[in-house]
Motif scaffolding. Structure first.
Motif, PDB file in Angstrom:
ATOM      1  N   ILE A 148       0.850  -1.191   0.000  1.00  0.00           N
ATOM      2  CA  ILE A 148       0.000   0.000   0.000  1.00  0.00           C
ATOM      3  C   ILE A 148       0.888   1.245   0.000  1.00  0.00           C
ATOM      4  CG2 ILE A 148      -1.782   1.318   1.198  1.00  0.00           C
ATOM      5  CD1 ILE A 148      -2.786  -1.249   2.438  1.00  0.00           C
TER       6      ILE A 148
ATOM      7  N   ILE B 287      -2.710   0.677  -4.336  1.00  0.00           N
ATOM      8  CA  ILE B 287      -2.567  -0.618  -3.678  1.00  0.00           C
ATOM      9  C   ILE B 287      -2.239  -1.651  -4.738  1.00  0.00           C
ATOM     10  CG2 ILE B 287      -3.661  -2.407  -2.280  1.00  0.00           C
ATOM     11  CD1 ILE B 287      -5.446  -0.332  -1.061  1.00  0.00           C
TER      12      ILE B 287
ATOM     13  N   GLU C  55      -8.106   5.747   0.733  1.00  0.00           N
ATOM     14  CA  GLU C  55      -7.618   4.439   1.179  1.00  0.00           C
ATOM     15  C   GLU C  55      -8.731   3.482   1.589  1.00  0.00           C
ATOM     16  OE1 GLU C  55      -3.866   6.850   1.327  1.00  0.00           O
ATOM     17  OE2 GLU C  55      -5.994   7.221   1.721  1.00  0.00           O
TER      18      GLU C  55
END
Length: 534
Positions: free
Chosen positions: A238, A482, A505
């Motif tokens: 990430i 990601i 996120e």
């Protein structure tokens, strides 16, 4: 765009004990057993499973830490000699013992309590370990203060296991460096095929997670340094929005693009680590400034998160390599089967900066590294001093490639110069263009192959980039990405990167998790010597 491309062109630390359960967060749950886990059981085990077993008194932080120390000795130092770990923490077992005692006393700090974590060797730890960016020029540099992310990890009860090897100076010394090589740590190998590149610059962190040398790890990225190692080592990486995770105490390249971020074998593990290290830090001018607290990223782990989502795929990546095409088509079909709508777009064009990124990074590297070194315990106190040290110690410091990026950066002016400000304006336009692409196509995320299959390690000529790099626009814009395993090509992992808008996120984690659960592409490495010798 990969870093080499443009170079060549010129507080959520505390959790309720019940918030991280196996049923909600792991993709490879094992059936409950009264038996204590064997060493083979621990391999590929998720953080949630580790916590469950510790809660049931079938596993301890000490046993887990000792297991990883033994793995490092067997696999990293001997055996395949991956060279992913540059230094071990002599206090790791004592930290594990303290976490076990806290658990016995009824204190549980959260999902990382007693979990061994490896940290990239450009991140300060105020302990007995050095912070060197892989460079012998910084040998002996023991930080006086923990980096903010390390402080958060300690508060969360993580066991700091050691430091990972990296592409020296986070791949910002030469235009033809070999990813994963450092003068201090040597050449990190890809655990899937040992003569192949692990990519970088967070090579050691990605390799260590892939090879089961730790539970999770911390890396850093300026442009691709988390996404690329995640892709080529078959793990999840990430790259957060710039500012979500503090950069204070991290050897810098760019104040505009740098960030630390997590690696895990599953999206759930990486999300648990992100939840711990994210948070506002007054020492970082790009700090998270949201009015709301950091989200609980574990609540984003929803198998149905792709339903109704519009996902843009970069169409220029199609028909470049038949094996990658096949993996991408399968991934898109799986997403559509989960209710997503796939839209062909051309989002990679948004990252075109006409060489401004290379200029910006050189200006900001000079400014940032001079500030870091001046306040460090390193013997070398400036970029000019680094250049001189490397020239004096050329045989050890520069046996394969040189330091032309150091030299061109040293020639740059300060951050008040017209040239720097012009480059910064062009960089800022990438975020605007990417936002417009999201709005025009009504997208929830963009995606594409993170990389091609890994190339052979070549210390003489350096890396051989194989195209793709869908993470590039997010890196330049400061947006999150990601990277998740998409499948393997001739034993070599290839990842898919999902890009989102700033501070998206939670949505990206949900999308990545839903895809991961449907695809199950993670395969443990076999440490094959070379393609054709499996």
């Amino acid at each position: 765009m990969k870093r080499r491309t443009f170079i060549n062109l010129a507080s959520a630390a505390s959790f309720a004990p019940f918030a991280f359960t196996i049923s909600g967060c792991t993709s490879q749950s094992k059936e409950k057993s009264s038996e204590k886990p064997s060493e083979n059981d621990i391999k590929e085990m998720t953080v949630a499973e580790m916590q469950q077993l510790m809660q049931e008194n079938k596993l301890s932080a000490r046993k887990l830490t000792q297991f990883y120390l033994d793995q490092i000795k067997t696999i990293d130092e001997n055996g395949p000699a991956l060279k992913s770990v540059i230094e071990l923490n002599p206090d790791a077992l004592s930290i594990a013992d303290a976490m076990d005692q806290e658990r016995k006393n009824g204190k549980l700090r959260g999902p990382l309590h007693g979990i061994p974590v490896l940290i990239k060797d450009n991140i300060d730890t105020a302990d007995k370990m050095q912070t060197t960016a892989g460079s012998i020029a910084l040998a002996g540099n023991i930080a006086s203060k923990d980096a903010f992310v390390v402080k958060k990890l300690r508060e969360a009860g993580a066991v700091i296991l050691g430091k990972t090897n990296l592409s020296e100076w986070a791949n910002f010394r030469s235009s033809r460096s070999s990813s994963g090589w450092s003068s201090r740590g040597g050449q990190t190998k890809n655990p899937y095929v040992l003569d192949r590149s692990p990519c970088g610059s967070s090579s050691g962190s990605g390799v260590a997670v892939a090879a089961n040398l730790c539970a999770v790890a911390i890396g850093t990225e300026t442009n691709g340094s988390i996404a690329c190692p995640a892709s080529m080592n078959g793990v999840v990486g990430i790259k957060p929005t710039v500012g979500l995770v503090s950069r204070s105490g991290i050897i810098p390249i760019s104040k505009t693009q740098d960030t630390a971020g997590p690696f895990g074998r599953t999206v759930a593990d990486a999300a648990a680590l992100l939840a711990v290290i994210a948070g506002a830090d007054p020492a970082d001018p790009a700090r998270y400034a949201g009015n709301e607290p950091i989200p609980d990223y574990l609540k984003s782990l929803n198998r149905d998160a792709l339903k109704g989502k519009r996902i843009g795929v970069e169409k220029s990546f199609l028909k470049q390599h038949e094996a990658i095409d096949s993996l991408l088509k399968k991934a898109l079909d799986q997403m559509e089967s989960l209710g997503a709508e796939i839209v062909e777009i051309e989002f990679m064009k948004t990252q075109d900066t006409e060489g401004a990124e290379s200029d910006l990074l050189q200006f900001e590297f000079k400014d940032g590294v001079n500030r870091y070194l001046a306040g460090s315990n390193a013997k070398v106190k400036s970029l000019e001093g680094l250049i001189a040290f490397n020239n004096t110690n050329k045989a050890k410091a520069m046996p394969y490639f040189q330091q032309e990026l150091f030299e061109t950066s040293q020639q740059k002016g300060d951050l008040e110069s017209k040239e720097y400000k012009a480059a910064l304006r062009k960089i800022n336009q990438v975020a605007d263009r990417l936002n417009r692409e999201f709005e025009k196509s009504k997208l929830d995320a963009c995606c594409g192959p993170a990389t091609g299959a890994s190339w052979c390690i070549d210390p003489v000529n350096g890396d051989f980039w194989t195209g793709y790099g869908s993470y590039g626009p997010a890196a330049i814009a400061g947006f999150p990405s990601i990277t998740v395993p998409m499948g393997n090509v001739s034993e070599l992992p290839v990842g898919i990167s999902f890009l989102g808008r700033a501070f998206s996120e939670p949505e990206l984690i949900g999308i990545a998790y839903a895809y991961e659960q449907a695809s199950r592409n993670r395969i443990a490495p076999k440490f094959i010597e070379s393609i054709g010798k499996a």
